[in-house]
Design a protein around this motif. Structure first.
Motif, PDB file in Angstrom:
ATOM      1  N   VAL A 280       0.831  -1.202   0.000  1.00 60.87           N
ATOM      2  CA  VAL A 280       0.000   0.000   0.000  1.00 60.87           C
ATOM      3  C   VAL A 280       0.862   1.248   0.000  1.00 60.87           C
ATOM      4  O   VAL A 280       0.617   2.188  -0.723  1.00 60.87           O
ATOM      5  CB  VAL A 280      -0.887  -0.013   1.264  1.00 60.87           C
ATOM      6  CG1 VAL A 280      -1.778   1.207   1.271  1.00 60.87           C
ATOM      7  CG2 VAL A 280      -1.702  -1.282   1.297  1.00 60.87           C
ATOM      8  N   ASP A 281       1.888   1.243   0.862  1.00 64.10           N
ATOM      9  CA  ASP A 281       2.731   2.418   0.941  1.00 64.10           C
ATOM     10  C   ASP A 281       4.172   2.003   0.823  1.00 64.10           C
ATOM     11  O   ASP A 281       4.561   0.931   1.289  1.00 64.10           O
ATOM     12  CB  ASP A 281       2.530   3.146   2.270  1.00 64.10           C
ATOM     13  CG  ASP A 281       1.388   4.144   2.143  1.00 64.10           C
ATOM     14  OD1 ASP A 281       1.344   4.820   1.104  1.00 64.10           O
ATOM     15  OD2 ASP A 281       0.543   4.213   3.044  1.00 64.10           O
ATOM     16  N   GLY A 282       4.969   2.882   0.252  1.00 61.28           N
ATOM     17  CA  GLY A 282       6.378   2.546   0.069  1.00 61.28           C
ATOM     18  C   GLY A 282       7.213   3.471   0.889  1.00 61.28           C
ATOM     19  O   GLY A 282       6.706   4.259   1.653  1.00 61.28           O
ATOM     20  N   PRO A 283       8.492   3.415   0.743  1.00 55.54           N
ATOM     21  CA  PRO A 283       9.192   2.469  -0.133  1.00 55.54           C
ATOM     22  C   PRO A 283       9.147   1.029   0.386  1.00 55.54           C
ATOM     23  O   PRO A 283       8.965   0.806   1.572  1.00 55.54           O
ATOM     24  CB  PRO A 283      10.627   2.987  -0.136  1.00 55.54           C
ATOM     25  CG  PRO A 283      10.624   4.288   0.599  1.00 55.54           C
ATOM     26  CD  PRO A 283       9.375   4.400   1.343  1.00 55.54           C
ATOM     27  N   ILE A 284       9.344   0.092  -0.564  1.00 52.18           N
ATOM     28  CA  ILE A 284       9.549  -1.306  -0.187  1.00 52.18           C
ATOM     29  C   ILE A 284      11.044  -1.434   0.028  1.00 52.18           C
ATOM     30  O   ILE A 284      11.812  -1.379  -0.930  1.00 52.18           O
ATOM     31  CB  ILE A 284       9.125  -2.250  -1.339  1.00 52.18           C
ATOM     32  CG1 ILE A 284       7.676  -1.999  -1.719  1.00 52.18           C
ATOM     33  CG2 ILE A 284       9.369  -3.701  -0.952  1.00 52.18           C
ATOM     34  CD1 ILE A 284       7.221  -2.805  -2.929  1.00 52.18           C
ATOM     35  N   TRP A 285      11.476  -1.549   1.288  1.00 51.26           N
ATOM     36  CA  TRP A 285      12.928  -1.585   1.507  1.00 51.26           C
ATOM     37  C   TRP A 285      13.461  -3.012   1.531  1.00 51.26           C
ATOM     38  O   TRP A 285      14.551  -3.296   1.072  1.00 51.26           O
ATOM     39  CB  TRP A 285      13.279  -0.905   2.828  1.00 51.26           C
ATOM     40  CG  TRP A 285      13.285   0.591   2.744  1.00 51.26           C
ATOM     41  CD1 TRP A 285      12.352   1.438   3.229  1.00 51.26           C
ATOM     42  CD2 TRP A 285      14.286   1.416   2.148  1.00 51.26           C
ATOM     43  NE1 TRP A 285      12.687   2.748   2.980  1.00 51.26           N
ATOM     44  CE2 TRP A 285      13.886   2.758   2.316  1.00 51.26           C
ATOM     45  CE3 TRP A 285      15.494   1.158   1.484  1.00 51.26           C
ATOM     46  CZ2 TRP A 285      14.629   3.835   1.868  1.00 51.26           C
ATOM     47  CZ3 TRP A 285      16.242   2.231   1.039  1.00 51.26           C
ATOM     48  CH2 TRP A 285      15.807   3.565   1.217  1.00 51.26           C
ATOM     49  N   GLY A 286      12.671  -3.916   2.144  1.00 48.40           N
ATOM     50  CA  GLY A 286      13.193  -5.253   2.365  1.00 48.40           C
ATOM     51  C   GLY A 286      12.862  -6.200   1.232  1.00 48.40           C
ATOM     52  O   GLY A 286      11.750  -6.194   0.700  1.00 48.40           O
ATOM     53  N   LEU A 287      13.849  -7.033   0.854  1.00 46.77           N
ATOM     54  CA  LEU A 287      13.615  -7.976  -0.231  1.00 46.77           C
ATOM     55  C   LEU A 287      14.474  -9.204   0.053  1.00 46.77           C
ATOM     56  O   LEU A 287      15.655  -9.072   0.387  1.00 46.77           O
ATOM     57  CB  LEU A 287      14.049  -7.325  -1.547  1.00 46.77           C
ATOM     58  CG  LEU A 287      13.669  -7.987  -2.850  1.00 46.77           C
ATOM     59  CD1 LEU A 287      12.161  -8.119  -2.959  1.00 46.77           C
ATOM     60  CD2 LEU A 287      14.170  -7.155  -4.023  1.00 46.77           C
ATOM     61  N   ALA A 288      13.883 -10.380  -0.008  1.00 47.36           N
ATOM     62  CA  ALA A 288      14.671 -11.595   0.218  1.00 47.36           C
ATOM     63  C   ALA A 288      14.152 -12.688  -0.694  1.00 47.36           C
ATOM     64  O   ALA A 288      12.935 -12.850  -0.835  1.00 47.36           O
ATOM     65  CB  ALA A 288      14.556 -12.026   1.679  1.00 47.36           C
ATOM     66  N   THR A 289      15.064 -13.442  -1.303  1.00 48.58           N
ATOM     67  CA  THR A 289      14.610 -14.534  -2.169  1.00 48.58           C
ATOM     68  C   THR A 289      14.885 -15.857  -1.455  1.00 48.58           C
ATOM     69  O   THR A 289      15.881 -15.996  -0.729  1.00 48.58           O
ATOM     70  CB  THR A 289      15.355 -14.509  -3.514  1.00 48.58           C
ATOM     71  OG1 THR A 289      16.757 -14.450  -3.258  1.00 48.58           O
ATOM     72  CG2 THR A 289      14.959 -13.294  -4.311  1.00 48.58           C
ATOM     73  N   HIS A 290      13.998 -16.795  -1.662  1.00 50.60           N
ATOM     74  CA  HIS A 290      14.113 -18.097  -0.987  1.00 50.60           C
ATOM     75  C   HIS A 290      15.335 -18.843  -1.533  1.00 50.60           C
ATOM     76  O   HIS A 290      15.578 -18.813  -2.739  1.00 50.60           O
ATOM     77  CB  HIS A 290      12.824 -18.893  -1.255  1.00 50.60           C
ATOM     78  CG  HIS A 290      12.694 -20.095  -0.384  1.00 50.60           C
ATOM     79  ND1 HIS A 290      13.388 -21.250  -0.593  1.00 50.60           N
ATOM     80  CD2 HIS A 290      11.932 -20.315   0.727  1.00 50.60           C
ATOM     81  CE1 HIS A 290      13.074 -22.130   0.343  1.00 50.60           C
ATOM     82  NE2 HIS A 290      12.179 -21.583   1.154  1.00 50.60           N
ATOM     83  N   PRO A 291      16.098 -19.545  -0.674  1.00 52.38           N
ATOM     84  CA  PRO A 291      17.343 -20.181  -1.154  1.00 52.38           C
ATOM     85  C   PRO A 291      17.107 -21.259  -2.198  1.00 52.38           C
ATOM     86  O   PRO A 291      17.988 -21.538  -3.012  1.00 52.38           O
ATOM     87  CB  PRO A 291      17.986 -20.750   0.114  1.00 52.38           C
ATOM     88  CG  PRO A 291      16.962 -20.633   1.184  1.00 52.38           C
ATOM     89  CD  PRO A 291      15.957 -19.611   0.801  1.00 52.38           C
ATOM     90  N   SER A 292      15.902 -21.897  -2.204  1.00 50.19           N
ATOM     91  CA  SER A 292      15.764 -23.010  -3.155  1.00 50.19           C
ATOM     92  C   SER A 292      14.467 -22.992  -3.950  1.00 50.19           C
ATOM     93  O   SER A 292      14.301 -23.774  -4.866  1.00 50.19           O
ATOM     94  CB  SER A 292      15.864 -24.338  -2.390  1.00 50.19           C
ATOM     95  OG  SER A 292      14.882 -24.335  -1.383  1.00 50.19           O
ATOM     96  N   ARG A 293      13.504 -22.131  -3.594  1.00 54.05           N
ATOM     97  CA  ARG A 293      12.238 -22.156  -4.329  1.00 54.05           C
ATOM     98  C   ARG A 293      11.967 -20.801  -4.976  1.00 54.05           C
ATOM     99  O   ARG A 293      12.599 -19.813  -4.643  1.00 54.05           O
ATOM    100  CB  ARG A 293      11.084 -22.517  -3.378  1.00 54.05           C
ATOM    101  CG  ARG A 293      11.347 -23.852  -2.713  1.00 54.05           C
ATOM    102  CD  ARG A 293      10.248 -24.230  -1.742  1.00 54.05           C
ATOM    103  NE  ARG A 293       8.953 -24.298  -2.404  1.00 54.05           N
ATOM    104  CZ  ARG A 293       7.814 -24.507  -1.749  1.00 54.05           C
ATOM    105  NH1 ARG A 293       7.828 -24.681  -0.441  1.00 54.05           N
ATOM    106  NH2 ARG A 293       6.663 -24.548  -2.388  1.00 54.05           N
ATOM    107  N   ASP A 294      10.979 -20.754  -5.925  1.00 57.13           N
ATOM    108  CA  ASP A 294      10.668 -19.481  -6.594  1.00 57.13           C
ATOM    109  C   ASP A 294       9.730 -18.616  -5.770  1.00 57.13           C
ATOM    110  O   ASP A 294       8.656 -18.234  -6.222  1.00 57.13           O
ATOM    111  CB  ASP A 294      10.079 -19.767  -7.985  1.00 57.13           C
ATOM    112  CG  ASP A 294      11.186 -19.859  -9.018  1.00 57.13           C
ATOM    113  OD1 ASP A 294      12.326 -19.495  -8.657  1.00 57.13           O
ATOM    114  OD2 ASP A 294      10.916 -20.273 -10.157  1.00 57.13           O
ATOM    115  N   PHE A 295      10.110 -18.408  -4.510  1.00 61.85           N
ATOM    116  CA  PHE A 295       9.344 -17.501  -3.664  1.00 61.85           C
ATOM    117  C   PHE A 295      10.229 -16.304  -3.337  1.00 61.85           C
ATOM    118  O   PHE A 295      11.452 -16.416  -3.364  1.00 61.85           O
ATOM    119  CB  PHE A 295       8.992 -18.167  -2.316  1.00 61.85           C
ATOM    120  CG  PHE A 295       8.011 -19.287  -2.422  1.00 61.85           C
ATOM    121  CD1 PHE A 295       7.290 -19.511  -3.592  1.00 61.85           C
ATOM    122  CD2 PHE A 295       7.773 -20.118  -1.327  1.00 61.85           C
ATOM    123  CE1 PHE A 295       6.380 -20.556  -3.668  1.00 61.85           C
ATOM    124  CE2 PHE A 295       6.870 -21.160  -1.403  1.00 61.85           C
ATOM    125  CZ  PHE A 295       6.170 -21.388  -2.581  1.00 61.85           C
TER     126      PHE A 295
END
Length: 1962
Positions: free
Chosen positions: A1686-1701
């Protein structure tokens, strides 16, 4: 004889020697007729080699520098230099202009090119931006314009194989352009490694996107698309200036003098070296080449044209030669042969044959040549040189006789004596030397009288005297050969001069203008035999005068062609020709002299057709010999229509007075009165300064104008209807030939012409933007489609319009003097005539210009003033009426005959089927046969002929007739005295309408008990008018003097009149005969009043500031009121007749006691209590509110109170009549305002029963009668102008969302600055510290370890070569609306976020993107018309934003509209037919623009409102009606032609309705409009009047409304708390009476809907919370299609080590889990606080989240339960990381610290240590692969490494270099130095991530760009690819596992972009 008239002989250009090769290129072509076209100086030349003949195009006014040939090879386009340069398209066969393109470029036009089918032309300007402009040249219309390049552009070409593509090249660049809509978008050519970046001089386009270009170093560069693919080296040895493509291939020509021919694939065929040929020479340089068949044309730098036949290529044929660069000054003619000699700074002397038109000899000298002379016997040729020497040659073989150098400065003039014995040599050191010819040029004398350089010399016929002119303009005489100065006039009396080339002297006085002392005439030469003199000047003009011409300012004929200085001019020996030479254009012009006797036969030498006015006879003494003007015409030409203040200035003036009004409006102001008035009848007709402005309509009504009103008069019913669209004086009127439409033109700063329908009285079109001050003449074409108008600006501009479209077709300057009439040719719509003061011109349209030719009078008449003109029975015949009473008959442009028609001017003429009718100042109407041979009948307008049914009285016999029209069996006549009469064919005359004659009208009185009024005027008449149905003048009496005031006695029997000489009289009110008169004062009597009751006293006020009181019965003066300091303006009695209230010009309000006149002081409180018999005062507390905000500029001149004392009417200087509620206390009262008078309203009076208001216009002489409409009566009809100077002070309501949207400032991407508060020096600017061990190149040390641990990637590492956008999670709902729509029957939806438009498939979730915008999209709409299926328009943010119209399925851009809205476009809407697009800007004026989007044409544009407009939408059934809503405003707009007319919404029909902020709009049938308000109400409008309010349609603001086209149902969306009965979305019936509510199951506390759309059984909703939800109409089930943060900024981002999440954490307090494969959000956790960072553990079983408040949380992924949480810090956590061995957690915060926690110790999370001395806040952290080190990047651009877990700072560079990192997300460090760009002064790289393979790197920056680099990239400014889409600030970026995708997170746009990685193939 004084040269009263121009000479009657003529010059005709016969030959031009030269070709412009310098500073130009590609300017030489073969036409279809095998002629050669080129240009020289200001002339286009068409040369026929077969006939050795030249034709000339002379439409330019300055040097031509560019030329293009139309693909059909007949038409030529040429462009010139100059302040306002223009392009001419002309026919090479007829040398006539076809089109003129102007008003766009400045400085000059450097290049031109036609497209493949020749419909469009592109031009490049010489301005600082090198503007590129595309024209529809036939219509003279610019289609598109863009800045070309910062440096010069040398060539431009259309790509002939791809539509709408162009290529341009120039200094160090080549650009590939695409034209879409009105936008030209360039892409720079990429030189890459294939070739050097260098200047490109010429180009040619070929198939398959190939472009060949010639470079400065002689190479040919070959381009494919925008990339350089190969170079052909050494094609030429120096720059390639010209490249020409033909069927066989390409020809190139270069500076090396070679021509090369190439085949179609650019393989060489042959080379021709011109330097090696017979005519060649060293240094030959080719500037232009043209290859056709077996012929090649070559133009050189040195002004030669060669023709080469391919199979004899070593024998080029020289077809034209001229002087080369350098000034050309020397000219001499041979004494006995037709030869001319020229010499130039190019050091060559050339001899030309005037008969053969050829160069016959040429000789090169050592020095530049400045003058030449041939001896009388024709043997010797003397040349004066620039170095002070002179040389004598033998003419025969050009061998030298002598060379003598006696002087140091240039020799400017030399001449042989007539007997051939002496040579006089004039030098720039102000001496003349005399040499003896026979003594081998021995010096025999010297003349030293001058103080300045010698300019001209002449010998006397007997060779005994010499006269000289010098630079000071002095003329001196010397005795020869000794050189003694002669001063005695006597001695010179009888001297005859052998030649006359001097510019000063009595005989040539006339060549100088009267009042100027400039010396810009360079040369003259007298022809004694023909008695003519030819002159040459600095402006490129050759003039012919009579000789001698003694009086200054003589008349002349002028000829143009040379571009600037004409340096010399001479007659040939036999006076057959004139030779002139140009200094800078170094060309030689040869003119044929046509003497008077030949002219008789040669009528074909019509005045030259030319754009530059080369009107021969204009000269300063123009008026001297014209008979004087008729008094009436003179009066009229002196009228000025300029105003101090125009009505257009009012908005600005009000703005300036804003401060004043703010203080004043704090008090609650009175409402405007309930009554309104309506214009009922106008007495008056504008005849005193207008002509031919009176017509019958087809149904027999009469249409004319007076003041600012167009009047339609019905003579059967004696009623009038009014067109009130104008706001100032109407000056002209024309009627449509086929329909009852009328065109009227008015006075104004930007005056408009209105075309309106007499039946509906609605405007059809309004034309403005091209005239100034006023429009004085209009005329329709015969088919009614076009309109011509003439302005009253200084050059009387003529404009030709397509009036329905409102488009300007063509425009030209008309004349210096006033133009009275314009008439369009009934047979040829492209031709027209104008007539005016000493002026009759015949025009024809050429594209965007008009070309005028003066009427050719010949010997028949004088140059007279024309007052009227008509066309006759064929297209050639025209007739004009003159100011002397003649009718001139014209055929083509020639005067054939004149006929005496009237005594005095002929003011009006009208063409009939068989004949004509004319009217003149003599008051006679004459009927003529069809050739003006016979006058068939005359009618005199006399009182005796007046018929009994007349509506008034004729003031005098034979009034001057100003307008005539025929129809319906009658002749309609308008007179100067303001009368309209109808003359029956049998003679009787009926008077229909009349008004006062010229002179201001001030005096007005209404009768005490009858519906009549009296007026008195400066026209010296007193008139009585009937206001009841007969509407006529009942009586009139002429007075000795004009009067200013009058008054009826209370019994109505007597009428008192005050006159301008200080006297007044009392007359019998019935007979108007005198009763008594007095003369006590000297100044104007300004007001006169009888006391109430019996009328015992009469008060008489005068301008000398006294009021006299007379006793009426005894006729004696009984009192005098003294004490006023200025003239008295108004007086009123009280009811008892004891007290007088007085206003003065000094704005005093005084009181006097009657009858003695004692001054009284009465306090304000008491004044209100006094009952006044009348109130006409404008001062005092009771009427404080009538003074406008801009009171300084305008005065309120009059007022009058109704007898019920409720309504005060006022009149002011701006022509407004206003009604106020009485008393009007408090400043700036609210009012109703009416415009009909043009300027000053001098008086207003209510009739005795208040049923009518009578108003007088001072300058417009009209008496207007208005009916008073009470409130009750008015219900049926909408009221008029509810207005006030000050906007209402009630607030429009408040809502946080609305306020945010209104106040948001959009960052423009290119100007964005850093999002983090960084400080310090950027990495690429830091000095590198030398590391301790700079290892030698061959190192024995063990190999360096990998920079990065590479995990889970296949064996082979494949670099990533591209990113493709695959998914976007996000929707811009927070500050945009109506931006989600269904497409393809509801299968897809379309919406936008950041700068991408998204097409989202509802079933599969697959997305496709439109990515052409270069900044945030703010609005989106879908075209609903079936012809334009799937067509979407989107508008963006930018300093100069654009709107893109594109196909949603193919993503193809159909049109780009570059707008004038600064800041951004906030609303777009398509019209009903889908062809028009409406856009609204965010600029301070909130401009509204209408476009024809397919062509990219702007149709109309206007200031929308001073506050924010949220939405503007077309009515779904209209292309002309639309509605805009915004902050406290709703406006209803109509598009009329090019004009936008608006009406404010009117609230006053409903009690207590107040204007709120309006947020949304929807439409119903029969002109209903619904607007949603900030309070939740919906207003329902009928037309522009509020008819009801749907109260509380929603509980909060109604943000969105949608009209379903198929069934008319309306959807509304608002801001509501979900409740049982209510819902944020409602579906209503067509009239908004019943509704059904839908709840959105979002689980939010309040739902805020920003967009609604309805498909088949479904409603699509976009919310403020970035969700798009589909609601089923039947079951109300909700299905969320799209969700986002809803509101930004989106600061945090993490990708799963083994899946497409992946996870994202944002400012809105949520962490969300996204699934890439399923394209959806899987889960979200509300944390209650803003989240800043998020991280997966290495196994993916835990998630750590860092918060803005310093807390961090660890969740278990499986259950989403909290495992542990801790808050050791107060400020935001910026990054959080698990160590690769899952043992430690590192937490970096903005407290400049990193804390370590040991996870093996369990969820208590006690800090085990931390890193010290971090210089600034932490941005990113990365663990080493062995979990022993941590790298930290900080906010001061420093990267630090610490040991884990001790937190010890590691400083050893070598050790750091050997660390292998587990991840790399740092933006700092030598390994990533290359990611910092040059342009990042204010902006930063925010995030980076290295791929798992360790060889690719992606970054995100503050400009919203994602960039792809190779890793590592230690060199500065590394090469990269960039990917656009995000708004400013990409905050984070990550690779997913296996490097399959890149995820980027947006700051401003709260969106997540998923990019698919494209790997390089193995």
């Amino acid at each position: 004889m004084a040269a009263r008239s121009a000479p009657s002989c003529h010059l005709r250009l016969e030959w031009v020697y030269g070709y412009r090769g310098h500073q130009c290129r590609n300017n030489l072509y073969y036409t279809a007729a095998k002629e050669i076209v080129y240009f020289v100086a200001g002339v286009g030349v068409v040369y026929s080699p077969r006939e050795h003949r030249q034709k000339f195009y002379r439409g330019h006014s300055d040097d031509i520098i560019s030329l293009a040939l139309h693909p059909e090879r007949v038409l030529v386009a040429t462009g010139q230099v100059g302040k306002e340069p223009y392009i001419c398209v002309w026919d090479s066969y007829t040398v006539q202009t076809i089109s003129v393109l102007k008003d766009v470029h400045t400085h000059g036009i450097a290049c031109l090119a036609f497209d493949l089918d020749g419909q469009r032309l592109v031009s490049v300007g010489l301005d600082s931006k090198n503007a590129v402009c595309v024209w529809d040249w036939k219509r003279g219309k610019m289609l598109s314009m863009a800045p070309g390049h910062t440096d010069r552009i040398f060539d431009i070409s259309w790509d002939l194989y791809q539509p709408n593509k162009l290529v341009s090249c120039g200094v160090k660049h080549i650009k590939f352009w695409s034209l879409c809509g009105n936008a030209l978008t360039p892409k720079r050519g990429v030189f890459g490694k294939t070739g050097d970046l260098q200047t490109i001089l010429c180009l040619a386009c070929a198939r398959d996107e190939l472009t060949y270009s010639g470079a400065l170093n002689g190479d040919i560069y070959v381009w494919k698309g925008i990339n350089l693919i190969r170079t052909i080296q050494g094609a030429h040895t120096a720059g390639i200036f010209s490249m020409n493509a033909c069927e066989e291939g390409f020809a190139t020509g270069g500076r090396d003098g070679c021509i090369r021919l190439w085949d179609l694939t650019f393989k060489p065929i042959t080379v021709i070296d011109l330097r090696e040929t017979d005519q060649g020479y060293k240094g030959l340089s080719v500037r232009s080449v043209c290859w056709r068949g077996d012929h090649i044309l070559v133009g050189t730098q040195d002004s030669e044209i060669f023709e080469i036949v391919v199979h004899e290529r070593n024998k080029p044929f020289l077809i034209m030669q001229g002087h080369c660069e350098g000034e050309l000054w020397a000219l001499a003619v041979h004494p006995t042969k037709p030869l001319a000699v020229t010499g130039s700074d190019d050091r060559s002397v050339r001899i030309w044959s005037l008969v053969d038109h050829a160069l016959i000899a040429r000789c090169n000298m050592e020095e530049p040549i400045r003058c030449a002379a041939v001896n009388v016997d024709g043997i010797h040729l003397a040349l004066g040189m620039k170095d002070g020497s002179f040389t004598v040659l033998r003419v025969r073989d050009m061998t030298e006789v002598v060379h003598i150098k006696d002087r140091k400065e240039a020799i400017h003039e030399l001449k042989y004596s007539p007997d051939g014995t002496y040579l006089a040599v004039g030098c720039n050191d102000s001496s003349v030397d005399i040499y003896g010819v026979a003594q081998r040029y021995k010096k025999v004398g010297e003349c030293v009288g001058s103080l300045s350089f010698i300019t001209h010399l002449d010998w006397s016929s007997d060779s005994r005297y010499l006269q000289t002119n010098d630079g000071n303009g002095k003329r001196l005489f010397y005795r020869m050969p000794g050189g003694k100065e002669v001063t005695s006039k006597e001695e010179l009396k009888g001297v005859h001069w052998a030649s006359w080339t001097c510019v000063s002297g009595l005989e040539v006085n006339g060549i100088w203008p009267k009042y100027s002392d400039i010396n810009d005439i360079n040369s003259v030469d007298g022809n004694y035999i023909g008695q003519v003199l030819v002159t040459a000047d600095d402006y490129g003009i050759i003039k012919l005068f009579r000789y001698p011409c003694l009086r200054k300012g003589a008349k002349f004929k002028k000829y143009i062609g040379h571009s600037a200085h004409v340096t010399n001019v001479r007659w040939s020996h036999d006076y057959q020709w004139v030779i002139s030479i140009g200094g800078a254009d170094h060309s030689v012009f040869q003119w044929k002299f046509i003497p008077e006797r030949k002219l008789k036969d040669a009528l074909h030498i019509a005045p030259q057709e030319s754009l530059a006015d080369s009107n021969s006879d204009e000269s300063d003494s123009d008026l001297s010999d014209v008979p004087e003007l008729d008094s009436e015409i003179e009066q009229e030409t002196q009228l000025t229509y300029r105003r101090q203040v125009y009505k257009e200035d009012l908005p600005q003036l009000k703005e300036q007075c804003k401060e004043k009004q703010k203080s004043a409006t704090s008090k609650r102001r009175e409402q405007a009165p309930g009554n309104s008035i309506r214009l009922h009848f106008v007495h008056g007709y504008r005849g005193y300064d207008c002509r031919s402005n009176l017509f019958y309509t087809q149904i027999g009504e009469i249409v004319y104008h007076v003041a600012a009103v167009g009047v339609i008069y019905n003579r059967q019913q004696n009623t009038q209807r009014f067109y009130l669209g104008h706001d100032d004086d109407i000056l002209c009127l024309a009627i449509h030939p086929l329909k009852d439409y009328v065109a009227t033109g008015q006075v104004g700063r930007d005056p408009s012409v209105h075309i309106w329908d007499t039946e509906t009285i609605k405007p059809l079109s309004i034309l403005k933007g091209y005239h100034q001050y006023g429009v004085c003449a209009v005329d329709f074409s015969a088919d009614g489609k076009r309109l011509a108008s003439v302005g009253i600006d200084d050059s009387h501009t003529i404009v030709l319009w397509d009036w329905k479209k409102g488009e300007k077709l063509s425009m030209a300057r008309g004349s210096k003097d006033k133009i009275f009439v314009v008439k369009m040719n009934p047979y040829m719509p492209d031709k027209l005539i104008t007539a005016g003061i000493k002026h009759m011109k015949f025009w024809r349209r050429a594209g965007g210009g008009l070309i005028g030719r003066k009427g050719y009078i010949g010997t028949l008449g004088k140059n007279d003033t024309m007052m009227c003109a008509v066309y006759g029975w064929t297209e050639e015949m025209a007739f004009s009426g003159t100011s002397t009473g003649d009718v001139c008959i014209w055929r083509d442009v020639f005067l054939v005959k004149t006929v005496k028609a009237h005594d005095g001017p002929v003011f009006s003429m009208h063409a009939l089927e068989k004949g004509f009718v004319t009217g003149g100042k003599d008051g006679i109407v004459a009927l003529w046969d069809d050739s003006f041979e016979r006058c068939l009948k005359t009618y005199a307008i006399k009182r005796a002929a007046l018929a009994p049914g007349s509506k008034g009285l004729l003031l005098e016999d034979n009034p001057s007739i100003r307008a005539i029209s025929l129809g319906h069996g009658h002749i309609l006549v308008g007179t100067k005295n303001g009368e309209i009469l109808e003359v029956d064919k049998s003679g009787p005359v009926t008077l229909l309408v009349q008004g006062h004659m010229e002179g201001e009208v001030w005096g007005l009185a209404t009768h005490p008990y009858l519906p009549i009024c009296a007026t008195v005027s400066d026209d010296k008449t007193l008139r009585i008018w009937d206001l009841s149905p007969s509407h006529c003048m009942l009586a009139v009496r002429k007075l000795k003097k004009g009067g200013r005031c009058c008054c009826f006695s209370p019994d109505g029997k007597a009428l008192a009149v005050g006159l301008n000489d200080g006297s007044f009289l009392m007359a019998n009110a019935d007979t108007l005969e005198d009763l008594v008169s007095f003369h006590h004062r000297k100044d104007i009597i300004s007001d006169i009043r009888f006391s109430p009751g019996s009328g015992k006293y009469l008060a008489v006020a005068s301008h000398d500031s006294f009021i006299d009181i007379y006793n009426v019965m005894s006729s004696k003066r009984v009192g005098i009121c003294k004490g006023a300091t200025s003239c008295i303006t108004h007086i009123d009695w009280d009811i008892r007749g004891k007290l007088l209230q007085v206003n003065t010009g000094a704005k005093e309000q005084l009181f006097f006691e009657a009858p003695r006149g004692k001054k009284q002081t009465i306090p304000n409180v008491e004044v209100e209590k006094i009952s006044w018999a009348s109130w006409t005062s404008v001062l005092g507390l009771c009427c404080e509110g009538i003074w406008p905000v801009i009171g300084e500029v305008t005065d309120v001149t009059a007022s009058c109170l109704t007898s019920d004392r409720m309504v005060l009417a006022t009149g002011d200087d701006l022509g407004f009549v206003k009604l106020f509620k009485y008393p009007a206390k408090g400043k700036f009262g609210k009012f109703k305002r009416y415009v009909a008078h043009s300027t000053h309203v001098t008086n207003v009076r209510w009739t005795y029963d208040d049923s009518m208001l009578v108003t007088l216009g001072g300058a417009d002489m009209s008496l207007m009668v208005w009916t008073n409409e009470m409130e009750s009566y008015r219900e049926r009809r909408p009221c008029d102008s509810e207005e006030s100077d000050v906007d209402s002070e009630e607030g429009g309501g408040y809502d946080s969302d609305v306020t945010r949207e209104n106040e948001i400032t959009y960052t423009i991407r290119a100007l964005s600055t850093n999002i983090r508060p960084m400080f310090g020096t950027k990495p690429h600017l830091q000095q590198k510290e030398p590391s301790a061990d700079e290892r030698p190149p061959v190192s024995r040390a063990p190999p360096q370890p990998e920079k990065l641990q590479t995990n889970n990637v296949g064996k082979k590492k494949r670099p990533i070569e591209d990113l493709v956008l695959e998914l976007v999670f996000g929707y811009r709902g927070r500050d945009c609306r109506n931006n989600v729509h269904y497409l393809n029957d509801g299968d897809d939806i379309i919406y936008h976020t950041a700068s991408v438009g998204i097409l989202h498939n509802v079933a599969t979730g697959i997305q496709s993107f439109y990515q052409e915008h270069n900044d945030d999209i703010l609005c989106l709409t879908v075209n609903q018309h079936p012809k334009f299926i799937n067509i979407v328009a989107t508008g963006q943010v930018a300093t100069a934003p654009s709107i893109h119209i594109w196909d949603a399925v193919s993503k193809q851009t159909l049109s780009i509209l570059r707008c004038y809205h600064s800041k951004g476009v906030c609303s777009v809407s398509f019209s009903a037919t889908g062809k028009l697009l409406l856009s609204v800007g965010l600029d301070p004026e909130h401009t509204i623009t209408i476009w024809r989007w397919q062509e990219g044409a702007k149709i109309a544009s206007r200031v929308g409102h001073n506050q924010r407009i949220f939405v503007a939408e077309f009515r779904p059934d209209s292309d002309t009606q639309f509605v805009s809503v915004g902050v406290k405003h709703v406006k209803f707009w109509t598009l009329a032609g090019r004009a936008l007319l608006s009406k404010k919404g009117l609230l006053n029909t409903l009690e207590d309705a107040r204007m709120q902020t309006m947020l949304a709009v929807a439409f119903g049938a029969s002109n209903l409009t619904f607007t949603g308000t900030i309070s939740g109400d919906v207003c329902v409008w009928k037309d522009h009047i509020l008819c009801r309010v749907v109260a509380r349609a929603h509980n909060g603001p109604v943000f969105a409304m949608y009209t379903t086209l198929r069934d008319g149902l309306i959807v509304t969306g608002g801001k509501e708390r979900p409740s049982k009965e209510g819902g944020a979305v409602k579906l209503w019936d067509q009239e908004l009476r019943r509704c059904r509510a839908f709840r959105l199951e979002t689980g939010q506390a309040t739902d805020c809907v920003r967009s609604v759309c309805r498909g088949k059984g479904k409603i699509l909703v976009g919310t403020r919370n970035a969700e798009i939800i589909e609601v089923g109409e039947k079951n109300a089930a909700c299905n969320t299609l799209v969700s986002g943060h809803v509101d930004g900024p989106i600061w945090g981002l993490a990708t799963h080590p083994s899946r497409d999440f992946f996870l994202s954490a944002a400012e809105d307090g949520t962490v969300r889990l996204w699934d890439i494969a399923d394209k959806k959000m899987l889960n979200k956790v509300n944390l209650g606080h803003a989240a800043r960072t998020v991280c997966y553990s290495p196994e993916g079983d835990m998630v750590a989240i860092g918060m803005k408040n310093g807390e961090f949380i660890i969740l278990l992924v499986s259950s989403l339960k909290i495992w542990g949480k801790k808050r050791d810090r107060r400020c935001a956590i910026h990054d959080i990381r698990f160590s690769p061995d899952s043992r430690y957690l590192a937490v970096g915060s903005s407290e400049n610290s990193v804390d370590f926690y040991d996870l093996t110790l369990g969820p208590t999370l006690n800090r085990i240590s931390y890193c010290k001395d971090i210089p600034s806040f932490v941005i990113q952290m990365d663990f080493s692969a062995d979990s022993r080190y941590l790298q930290v990047s900080s906010g001061c651009y420093k990267r630090l490494v610490y040991e884990v877990p001790s937190g010890k700072h590691l400083l050893d560079h070598a050790a750091i270099d050997r660390i292998t990192w587990a991840t790399w997300t740092s933006i700092l460090g030598d390994e990533v130095m290359g990611i910092w760009s040059r342009h990042a002064e204010k902006a930063d790289v925010n995030c980076a991530c290295v791929s798992h393979s360790g060889i690719s790197l992606v970054t995100g920056d503050d400009f919203g760009m994602v960039k792809l680099f190779d890793f590592p990239c230690p060199e500065k400014f590394a090469k990269h690819k960039r990917f656009l889409g995000h708004s400013p600030h990409v905050t984070n970026i990550r690779f997913t596992n296996g490097d399959r995708h890149v995820i980027s997170a947006g700051g401003d746009d709260c969106s997540l972009f998923v990019w698919k990685c494209v790997h390089m193939p193995h």
